[in-house]
Write a protein that holds these residues in place. Sequence first.
Motif, PDB file in Angstrom:
ATOM      1  N   LYS A 356     -33.509   8.277  -7.911  1.00  0.00           N
ATOM      2  CA  LYS A 356     -33.845   6.942  -8.362  1.00  0.00           C
ATOM      3  C   LYS A 356     -33.115   5.889  -7.536  1.00  0.00           C
ATOM      4  O   LYS A 356     -32.081   6.161  -6.944  1.00  0.00           O
ATOM      5  N   LYS A 357     -33.694   4.704  -7.515  1.00  0.00           N
ATOM      6  CA  LYS A 357     -33.060   3.603  -6.794  1.00  0.00           C
ATOM      7  C   LYS A 357     -31.736   3.242  -7.465  1.00  0.00           C
ATOM      8  O   LYS A 357     -31.638   3.160  -8.696  1.00  0.00           O
ATOM      9  N   LYS A 358     -30.731   3.036  -6.653  1.00  0.00           N
ATOM     10  CA  LYS A 358     -29.417   2.671  -7.180  1.00  0.00           C
ATOM     11  C   LYS A 358     -29.398   1.193  -7.540  1.00  0.00           C
ATOM     12  O   LYS A 358     -29.720   0.332  -6.709  1.00  0.00           O
ATOM     13  N   GLU A 359     -29.063   0.921  -8.748  1.00  0.00           N
ATOM     14  CA  GLU A 359     -29.003  -0.453  -9.231  1.00  0.00           C
ATOM     15  C   GLU A 359     -27.551  -0.845  -9.475  1.00  0.00           C
ATOM     16  O   GLU A 359     -26.781  -0.082 -10.079  1.00  0.00           O
ATOM     17  N   GLU A 360     -27.189  -1.995  -9.008  1.00  0.00           N
ATOM     18  CA  GLU A 360     -25.832  -2.504  -9.215  1.00  0.00           C
ATOM     19  C   GLU A 360     -25.730  -3.141 -10.602  1.00  0.00           C
ATOM     20  O   GLU A 360     -26.380  -4.149 -10.885  1.00  0.00           O
ATOM     21  N   LYS A 361     -24.916  -2.529 -11.448  1.00  0.00           N
ATOM     22  CA  LYS A 361     -24.769  -3.039 -12.807  1.00  0.00           C
ATOM     23  C   LYS A 361     -23.689  -4.114 -12.839  1.00  0.00           C
ATOM     24  O   LYS A 361     -22.582  -3.910 -12.331  1.00  0.00           O
ATOM     25  N   PRO A 362     -23.968  -5.254 -13.415  1.00  0.00           N
ATOM     26  CA  PRO A 362     -22.951  -6.312 -13.480  1.00  0.00           C
ATOM     27  C   PRO A 362     -21.817  -5.922 -14.425  1.00  0.00           C
ATOM     28  O   PRO A 362     -22.012  -5.198 -15.400  1.00  0.00           O
TER      29      PRO A 362
END
Length: 446
Positions: A356-362
């Motif tokens: 899956k695409k890596k998403e930067e979590k705030p």
Amino acid sequence: MLIICFPPSPLQAEAEEDCHSDMIRTDDDENESPAETDLQAQLQMFRAQWMFELAPGVGSSNLETRSCRTARGSFLKAADTKGKQELAKEEKARELFLKAVEEEQNGALYEAIKFYRRAMQLVPDIEFKITYTRSPDGDGVGNSYIEDNDDDSKMADLLSYFQQQLTLQESVLKLCQPELESSQTHISVLPMEVLMYIFRWVVSSDLDLRSLEQLSQVCRGFYICARDPEIWRLACLKVWGRSCIKLVPYTSWREMFLERPRVRFDGVYISKTTYIRQGEQSLDGFYRAWHQVEYYRYIRFFPDGHVMMLTTPEEPQSIVPRLRTRNTRTDAVLLGHYRLSQDTDNQTKVYAVITKKKEEKPLDYKYRYFRRVPVQEADQSFHVGLQLCSTGHQRFNKLIWIHHSCHVTYKSTGETAVTAFEIDKMYTPLFFGRVRSYTAFSERPL
């Protein structure tokens, strides 16, 4: 003065005899009344006129016959003139068609197309009315159309034949010549190195070899440039890497690229899955609903080894444009790498690992002072195995599922849990669909 007398016709003789007999009968009946005498005279005059009109060549029928003959003569004359014009047109079309064939054999394809077009405008089916054993003017033009083994062997290798034609034309090698004089710079003035660089831009980093084949149909010079071994060698290296160092068993790099099994890059592999799912029972227990579920799988391959996979209920019209580049904004897309493998059973398989695409979590500062239950972090990836096949006249356009599994690796312990999915009827084959917009622009040369 010479007087020529013709014998009377039978009808005229009969009419005269009737008149003579009537005159004798009139003399015999002189004692009759004047009214009856006048009636007999009128009847006699009518009979004589009627017999005279029945004679051949006399009366209104003669005028009608003459007018019909005149009209028929003019019609035959017009038909004869039209027939001569058609023959002249067919003869002209024949000459143009044979001239076009001669130009085509000499390699002047552009000139041949012009003569073909002019011949077809005159007589559309002139191709089926020509015998190639002789020419219209009887000289060597038609003799070149007789089957000759030397000509067949010369045309067997079109590339070498075109190269010989270019070297025989001038001492200075020029790939093409301008057809019309122009003040602008013609492309034939460019050096060979610049032309080859342009051709590499046509192929681009997307390996659009289809456009290269279309460009080769412009002229003989472009045909030679499009068959440059270096272009096809770079394309093969980009697809198979180090596994294509040797040409064996192929005779050229182009033959390897066209014949060796590979995935296609100018489109998307798509599959559609449909099944029936049982719903929940109603509150009163009277009925239970059934649902028909439909969803699609999309797989897009790139020449540099990257692959995208997406499973969604949305139809291709809305999804295909989003898969043009890897920088898509679709959240559910899976990205990864693939490789080609040819087993001992001579079947080509595609293996891919996607995540899956890596998403930067705030960062969440709201609850930073509260103690949280630690969550075990893990990396999830999917391993996919597909068999590459061809159907009908289309090559390498079908992918059959042979393996699908999920690998979960826990970062804290380093352990990996593998869950293999059973390949059943839910894994329908994927078929290739070409998308023109994928190769409409070139971002980098080959």
